[in-house]
Motif scaffolding. Structure first.
Motif, mmCIF file in Angstrom:
data_model
loop_
_atom_site.group_PDB
_atom_site.id
_atom_site.type_symbol
_atom_site.label_atom_id
_atom_site.label_comp_id
_atom_site.label_asym_id
_atom_site.label_seq_id
_atom_site.Cartn_x
_atom_site.Cartn_y
_atom_site.Cartn_z
ATOM 1 N N LYS A 1 0.861 -1.183 0.000
ATOM 2 C CA LYS A 1 0.000 0.000 0.000
ATOM 3 C C LYS A 1 0.893 1.228 0.000
ATOM 4 N N TRP A 2 0.583 2.130 -0.905
ATOM 5 C CA TRP A 2 1.385 3.328 -1.049
ATOM 6 C C TRP A 2 0.667 4.513 -0.409
ATOM 7 N N PHE A 3 -0.555 4.775 -0.853
ATOM 8 C CA PHE A 3 -1.407 5.803 -0.284
ATOM 9 C C PHE A 3 -2.709 5.162 0.150
ATOM 10 N N GLU A 4 -3.247 5.625 1.247
ATOM 11 C CA GLU A 4 -4.528 5.116 1.701
ATOM 12 C C GLU A 4 -5.430 6.306 1.990
ATOM 13 N N PHE B 1 -7.279 2.949 -1.831
ATOM 14 C CA PHE B 1 -5.842 3.018 -1.639
ATOM 15 C C PHE B 1 -5.149 2.756 -2.968
ATOM 16 N N PHE B 2 -3.918 3.226 -3.058
ATOM 17 C CA PHE B 2 -3.060 2.948 -4.202
ATOM 18 C C PHE B 2 -2.005 1.950 -3.765
ATOM 19 N N GLN B 3 -1.692 1.045 -4.668
ATOM 20 C CA GLN B 3 -0.628 0.090 -4.391
ATOM 21 C C GLN B 3 0.529 0.333 -5.338
#
Length: 128
Positions: free
Chosen positions: A71-74, A80-82
């Protein structure tokens, strides 16, 4: 831990070398930016060779590969972005080809670009 699980280091090491060459290439290394970038690409080349050896020894790795994602951004519980990496036989061969050519270009450019006013910037960009 398999060598392919460490392939995320290839872009990280080269980005760090790019930043070091760009910000400290003229001052710390006295205009010799290859001091930062050439060891980084040599590291990537050695990792690519070790990855190729690992893929040759295991046919499952060559076809299926290894996939890692984080997970990069949640933004909430469901948004979320992975960011991830997938390494298989084709990716390892391409890493080996690209790092080999990049290392040859960097070695050749030490003499070819000598005396150029933007020598440090050239090596910083070439590191990525």
């Amino acid at each position: 831990m398999q060598i392919l699980e460490l392939f995320w280091l290839l872009p990280v090491v080269n980005i760090v070398a790019c930043l070091l060459a760009f910000f400290f290439g003229k001052t710390v290394s006295r205009g010799k930016a290859q001091v930062w970038t050439l060891p980084a690409i040599a590291f990537s080349w050695v990792m690519s060779i070790l990855g190729a050896i690992a893929v040759i020894g295991d046919s499952h790795l060559a076809h299926e590969g290894i996939t890692k994602s984080y997970k990069w951004f949640e933004f909430g519980p469901d948004m979320f972005f992975q960011i991830g990496i997938h390494i298989d036989g084709f990716a390892v061969v391409m890493c080996l080809v690209v790092t080999t050519i990049s290392m040859m270009v960097q070695i050749y450019s030490i003499g070819y670009m000598r005396g150029e006013p933007r020598y440090v910037e050239f090596y910083a960009v070439l590191a990525v």
